[in-house]
Motif scaffolding. Sequence first.
Motif, PDB file in Angstrom:
ATOM      1  N   SER A 213      36.341  40.584  34.500  1.00 49.47           N
ATOM      2  CA  SER A 213      36.448  41.729  35.396  1.00 49.47           C
ATOM      3  C   SER A 213      35.557  42.865  34.901  1.00 49.47           C
ATOM      4  N   LEU A 214      35.442  43.910  35.723  1.00 53.78           N
ATOM      5  CA  LEU A 214      34.642  45.075  35.340  1.00 53.78           C
ATOM      6  C   LEU A 214      35.223  45.779  34.122  1.00 53.78           C
ATOM      7  N   GLU A 215      36.534  45.625  33.917  1.00 52.19           N
ATOM      8  CA  GLU A 215      37.177  46.261  32.767  1.00 52.19           C
ATOM      9  C   GLU A 215      37.096  45.423  31.503  1.00 52.19           C
ATOM     10  N   PRO A 220      40.248  32.963  32.159  1.00 47.35           N
ATOM     11  CA  PRO A 220      39.659  31.652  31.846  1.00 47.35           C
ATOM     12  C   PRO A 220      39.693  30.668  33.006  1.00 47.35           C
ATOM     13  N   LEU A 221      40.690  30.781  33.883  1.00 48.98           N
ATOM     14  CA  LEU A 221      40.821  29.839  35.003  1.00 48.98           C
ATOM     15  C   LEU A 221      41.041  30.633  36.284  1.00 48.98           C
ATOM     16  N   ASN A 222      39.987  31.263  36.755  1.00 53.12           N
ATOM     17  CA  ASN A 222      40.077  32.033  37.990  1.00 53.12           C
ATOM     18  C   ASN A 222      39.919  31.090  39.181  1.00 53.12           C
ATOM     19  N   GLN A 223      40.917  31.086  40.083  1.00 47.31           N
ATOM     20  CA  GLN A 223      40.914  30.185  41.235  1.00 47.31           C
ATOM     21  C   GLN A 223      40.451  30.946  42.471  1.00 47.31           C
ATOM     22  N   ILE A 224      39.390  30.434  43.095  1.00 48.98           N
ATOM     23  CA  ILE A 224      38.795  31.069  44.264  1.00 48.98           C
ATOM     24  C   ILE A 224      38.796  30.073  45.416  1.00 48.98           C
ATOM     25  N   ASP A 225      39.469  30.414  46.507  1.00 53.64           N
ATOM     26  CA  ASP A 225      39.456  29.560  47.695  1.00 53.64           C
ATOM     27  C   ASP A 225      38.079  29.624  48.352  1.00 53.64           C
TER      28      ASP A 225
END
Length: 344
Positions: A213-215, A220-225
Amino acid sequence: RARERRARFVGKNGACNVAHKNIREQGRFLQDVFTTLVDLKWPHTLLIFTMSFLCSWLLFGMVWWLIAFAHGDLDHSTRLQRDPAEGTAGPAAAFVPCVTSIHSFTSAFLFSIEVQVTIGFGGRMVTEECPAAILVLIVQNIVGLVINAIMLGCIFMKTSQAHRRAETLIFSKHAVIALREGRLCFMLRVGDLRKSMIISATIRMQVVKKTASLEGEVVPLNQIDIQMENPVGGNSIFLVSPLIIYHVIDKNSPLYDISPMNLHHHEDLEIIVILEGVVETTGITTQARTSYLADEILWGQRFVPIVAEEDGRYSVDYSKFGNTVKVPTPSCTARQLEEDRSIM
């Protein structure tokens, strides 16, 4: 030098590659005993199945032995065995035991088995002499019915679990990226080996990768539809024959900036495909999963046709299910392809 292969989040067979460690609240599993029993492996389930019956038989066998001991049935049986003539006359002839033919713990254990599984060989029976024996008889029958219901229900659920049906739902080993209708598309093939249908089948795809993220927070496991297209529109599919499911790589796609040159440098890229539906024969909801890593995505290839019309019906050749052929495909990202077309 060969690069180390990235650990998969979902295996090719649909199993999730996640290990749960340091769980402190183990007691929560005992609050849902039935699900815990169904989730156990077969050797553990069979061991619990066997031990539950043996323990109940031994427990009630001990109870029957104590009843016979307290009532004096064992002493009377011993006297009859030493002097059979004593049973023909005198006080011994008027003696009525709580349970007939109980001479030892072994005979009490056999009677416990006969009561719980309702075998009824006829050599032993409860008399009206002891109300406590009648009460124990009722309790043991109820306990036996409960154990039978739980264990048989558990075995039935294990043999009819939804993932068994998912074994006949197959995905192509590789996914491909090629042009379709003038746009770069991510494509895969899915099929059903059984003739019984999967009702209300839906399919969706996700990209799983490591992001920050920007912060500075690392996920580690970001889920994106990702938006998916199929021949009948929407997420619902009619899986009567193998279908090619595709995702249009546009500006909203996580694959928008991927080219054949940098595709295999995305070690953290994993595309998960999830197929859900209701089994026609059992009415149970099933789910089949698979995933594709970067080195399992073929650029500039297309799946070969496997459905043909023969003798008035359609025939599917599953020997060519995962076969692909090379097709002309731009060696650039979808972003560059759109920019070039806008200039032209």
